[in-house]
Write a protein that holds these residues in place. Structure first.
Motif, PDB file in Angstrom:
ATOM      1  N   LEU A 136     -70.235   0.340  27.338  1.00 45.02           N
ATOM      2  CA  LEU A 136     -70.922   1.357  28.126  1.00 45.02           C
ATOM      3  C   LEU A 136     -69.842   2.174  28.820  1.00 45.02           C
ATOM      4  CD1 LEU A 136     -72.612  -1.529  28.452  1.00 45.02           C
ATOM      5  CD2 LEU A 136     -74.135  -0.077  29.777  1.00 45.02           C
ATOM      6  N   PHE A 137     -70.145   3.427  29.100  1.00 46.94           N
ATOM      7  CA  PHE A 137     -69.158   4.225  29.822  1.00 46.94           C
ATOM      8  C   PHE A 137     -69.802   4.914  31.017  1.00 46.94           C
ATOM      9  CE2 PHE A 137     -70.985   7.604  27.264  1.00 46.94           C
ATOM     10  CZ  PHE A 137     -70.875   8.742  28.057  1.00 46.94           C
ATOM     11  N   SER A 138     -68.959   5.170  31.984  1.00 52.42           N
ATOM     12  CA  SER A 138     -69.328   5.926  33.173  1.00 52.42           C
ATOM     13  C   SER A 138     -68.242   6.964  33.396  1.00 52.42           C
ATOM     14  CB  SER A 138     -69.457   4.988  34.378  1.00 52.42           C
ATOM     15  OG  SER A 138     -69.740   5.691  35.568  1.00 52.42           O
ATOM     16  N   THR A 139     -68.521   7.947  34.219  1.00 51.84           N
ATOM     17  CA  THR A 139     -67.554   9.014  34.467  1.00 51.84           C
ATOM     18  C   THR A 139     -67.477   9.301  35.950  1.00 51.84           C
ATOM     19  OG1 THR A 139     -68.120  10.015  32.335  1.00 51.84           O
ATOM     20  CG2 THR A 139     -66.893  11.386  33.906  1.00 51.84           C
ATOM     21  N   LEU A 140     -66.251   9.434  36.445  1.00 53.88           N
ATOM     22  CA  LEU A 140     -66.037   9.972  37.784  1.00 53.88           C
ATOM     23  C   LEU A 140     -65.094  11.154  37.671  1.00 53.88           C
ATOM     24  CD1 LEU A 140     -63.079   9.397  39.438  1.00 53.88           C
ATOM     25  CD2 LEU A 140     -63.820   7.058  38.986  1.00 53.88           C
TER      26      LEU A 140
ATOM     27  N   PHE B 144     -65.153  -6.513  34.306  1.00 55.41           N
ATOM     28  CA  PHE B 144     -64.259  -5.442  34.704  1.00 55.41           C
ATOM     29  C   PHE B 144     -64.872  -4.055  34.544  1.00 55.41           C
ATOM     30  CE2 PHE B 144     -61.514  -9.005  33.753  1.00 55.41           C
ATOM     31  CZ  PHE B 144     -60.637  -8.995  34.829  1.00 55.41           C
ATOM     32  N   GLU B 145     -64.513  -3.196  35.466  1.00 51.26           N
ATOM     33  CA  GLU B 145     -64.647  -1.752  35.312  1.00 51.26           C
ATOM     34  C   GLU B 145     -63.287  -1.278  34.827  1.00 51.26           C
ATOM     35  OE1 GLU B 145     -64.900   2.251  38.163  1.00 51.26           O
ATOM     36  OE2 GLU B 145     -64.790   0.252  39.048  1.00 51.26           O
ATOM     37  N   PHE B 146     -63.165  -1.015  33.535  1.00 46.31           N
ATOM     38  CA  PHE B 146     -61.882  -0.614  32.962  1.00 46.31           C
ATOM     39  C   PHE B 146     -61.668   0.875  33.233  1.00 46.31           C
ATOM     40  CE2 PHE B 146     -63.081  -4.304  30.303  1.00 46.31           C
ATOM     41  CZ  PHE B 146     -61.954  -5.092  30.509  1.00 46.31           C
ATOM     42  N   GLU B 147     -60.738   1.180  34.124  1.00 52.71           N
ATOM     43  CA  GLU B 147     -60.510   2.561  34.541  1.00 52.71           C
ATOM     44  C   GLU B 147     -59.508   3.218  33.600  1.00 52.71           C
ATOM     45  OE1 GLU B 147     -59.675   2.719  38.755  1.00 52.71           O
ATOM     46  OE2 GLU B 147     -61.816   2.535  39.166  1.00 52.71           O
ATOM     47  N   CYS B 148     -59.991   4.210  32.869  1.00 51.06           N
ATOM     48  CA  CYS B 148     -59.184   4.899  31.861  1.00 51.06           C
ATOM     49  C   CYS B 148     -58.974   6.336  32.302  1.00 51.06           C
ATOM     50  CB  CYS B 148     -59.869   4.840  30.498  1.00 51.06           C
ATOM     51  SG  CYS B 148     -59.971   3.154  29.835  1.00 51.06           S
ATOM     52  N   TYR B 149     -57.745   6.650  32.645  1.00 49.93           N
ATOM     53  CA  TYR B 149     -57.378   7.970  33.153  1.00 49.93           C
ATOM     54  C   TYR B 149     -56.943   8.915  32.047  1.00 49.93           C
ATOM     55  CZ  TYR B 149     -57.195   6.031  37.936  1.00 49.93           C
ATOM     56  OH  TYR B 149     -57.500   5.442  39.145  1.00 49.93           O
ATOM     57  N   ASP B 150     -56.773   8.412  30.854  1.00 51.18           N
ATOM     58  CA  ASP B 150     -56.328   9.261  29.754  1.00 51.18           C
ATOM     59  C   ASP B 150     -56.570   8.540  28.433  1.00 51.18           C
ATOM     60  OD1 ASP B 150     -55.301  11.622  28.662  1.00 51.18           O
ATOM     61  OD2 ASP B 150     -53.625  11.686  30.082  1.00 51.18           O
ATOM     62  N   LEU B 151     -56.339   9.242  27.352  1.00 45.68           N
ATOM     63  CA  LEU B 151     -56.666   8.733  26.025  1.00 45.68           C
ATOM     64  C   LEU B 151     -55.942   7.434  25.701  1.00 45.68           C
ATOM     65  CD1 LEU B 151     -58.367   9.695  23.551  1.00 45.68           C
ATOM     66  CD2 LEU B 151     -56.228  10.613  22.623  1.00 45.68           C
ATOM     67  N   GLY B 152     -54.655   7.363  26.057  1.00 45.09           N
ATOM     68  CA  GLY B 152     -53.876   6.177  25.746  1.00 45.09           C
ATOM     69  C   GLY B 152     -54.415   4.910  26.380  1.00 45.09           C
TER      70      GLY B 152
ATOM     71  N   PHE C 259     -67.272  -2.164  30.115  1.00 39.28           N
ATOM     72  CA  PHE C 259     -67.719  -1.086  31.001  1.00 39.28           C
ATOM     73  C   PHE C 259     -66.507  -0.219  31.298  1.00 39.28           C
ATOM     74  CE2 PHE C 259     -69.100   0.463  35.352  1.00 39.28           C
ATOM     75  CZ  PHE C 259     -70.089   1.299  34.880  1.00 39.28           C
ATOM     76  N   ILE C 260     -66.464   0.950  30.666  1.00 34.18           N
ATOM     77  CA  ILE C 260     -65.322   1.856  30.775  1.00 34.18           C
ATOM     78  C   ILE C 260     -65.653   2.957  31.773  1.00 34.18           C
ATOM     79  CG2 ILE C 260     -63.861   3.501  29.551  1.00 34.18           C
ATOM     80  CD1 ILE C 260     -64.396   1.879  26.993  1.00 34.18           C
TER      81      ILE C 260
END
Length: 308
Positions: free
Chosen positions: A227-231, A166-174, A193-194
């Motif tokens: 690991l993290f990525s940013t968009l 999965f690419e875990f898509e995190c839009y905010d802290l929660g 993979f965040i």
């Protein structure tokens, strides 16, 4: 420095056809732009699909299958299918295509949230299709639904049963704490993979301080097992990608996130954005991971284990 995974989000479900003549809509356009983006340096292709006539977001298996085999034949990039589809779709519709395709990766939004697109209306009055203006206008009352039950269902259907990572898509802290909750239940395992998703109205703003806070929180929750990525949606796309790289993270560009190459200049293709970011990263001494290197970093099952 560790190699950077560059993802490219080819078409998405947010922008509408009237916003740019370069937004890929048809299967041929999506396939061509995906292959070109991979050749330019994208190790991962994040894919949605659209109705080829109206350009409206779709998640129908036949729309995905109209281009997935061609992309697989034309490049070795990791194919990552969205389970987010569009915020106006129910969950069973959003995951229909990914369930049929059984990709190496798929995205998973880690929470329910407001998903406001109406600021993109701007001053536009000319629309190619009659669905576009209402789609954007009515997003002032739009909620993207991904409850804990929904998330658990996707983890089971796409992960446990089909072997996708999965690419875990995190839009905010929660959303990070929700991911930690599922980790603690044993339903997700590393390497995680965040994808920090910034700049969507309803989620965290695309500002460096916020990215630093998200990263330090993830460090505390997940240690070295992620690991993290940013968009960054919109004009902060390139600047926030460079911040992400400077923090040891990975990056994402693409016409899903931003239609422009620079202020007032529409990107003519996804590959154009990939090339621009690649040159910026390499100028700073970074190097990009190949698709096979990304597969090894993320523990993927391999392209021979998909259903297309």
């Amino acid at each position: 420095m560790a190699k950077i995974i560059l993802s490219c989000a080819i078409t998405g479900s947010i922008h509408t056809p009237s916003m740019s003549p370069h937004l890929p809509i048809t299967p041929d356009q999506i396939a061509d732009q995906s292959i070109d983006a991979a050749k330019a340096g994208a190790a991962i292709l994040h894919l949605h699909t659209r109705d080829p006539v109206t350009g409206r977001p779709s998640a129908r298996p036949e729309n995905f299958m109209a281009f997935l085999p061609r992309i697989k034949a034309g490049c070795d990039a990791v194919i990552n299918l969205s389970t987010g589809g569009s915020a106006v779709m129910p969950l069973h519709e959003r995951i229909a295509g990914p369930m049929a395709a059984e990709p190496e990766m798929c995205s998973l939004n880690m929470g329910t949230m407001n998903f406001a697109l109406y600021p993109m209306l701007g001053k536009r009055t000319d629309w190619q299709h009659d669905w576009e203006e209402p789609f954007l206008r009515d997003s002032d009352d739009l909620v993207f639904k991904n409850t804990p039950r929904d998330i658990e269902g996707v983890l089971r259907l796409m992960g446990a049963e089909r072997g996708a990572r999965f690419e875990f898509e995190c839009y905010d802290l929660g959303h990070l704490y929700m991911l930690a909750h599922f980790r603690d239940r044993g339903l997700v395992t590393g390497p995680l993979f965040i994808q920090f998703v910034m700049g969507v109205l309803g989620g965290v703003a695309a500002e460096p301080d916020h990215l630093v806070h998200l990263k330090t929180t993830a460090d505390r929750l997940f240690g070295t097992d992620y690991l993290f990525s940013t968009l960054a949606a919109g004009r902060q796309q390139m600047p926030m990608a460079l911040v992400s790289a400077s923090l040891g993270g990975h990056v994402r560009v693409g016409l899903e996130d931003n239609l422009y190459l620079s202020k007032g200049v529409l990107a003519r293709s996804n590959a154009e954005q990939v090339t621009k970011l690649r040159e910026m990263l390499e100028g700073l001494g970074h190097s990009l991971a190949s698709p096979d290197e990304a597969r090894a970093m993320l523990g993927l099952k391999g392209p021979d284990q998909v259903a297309f």
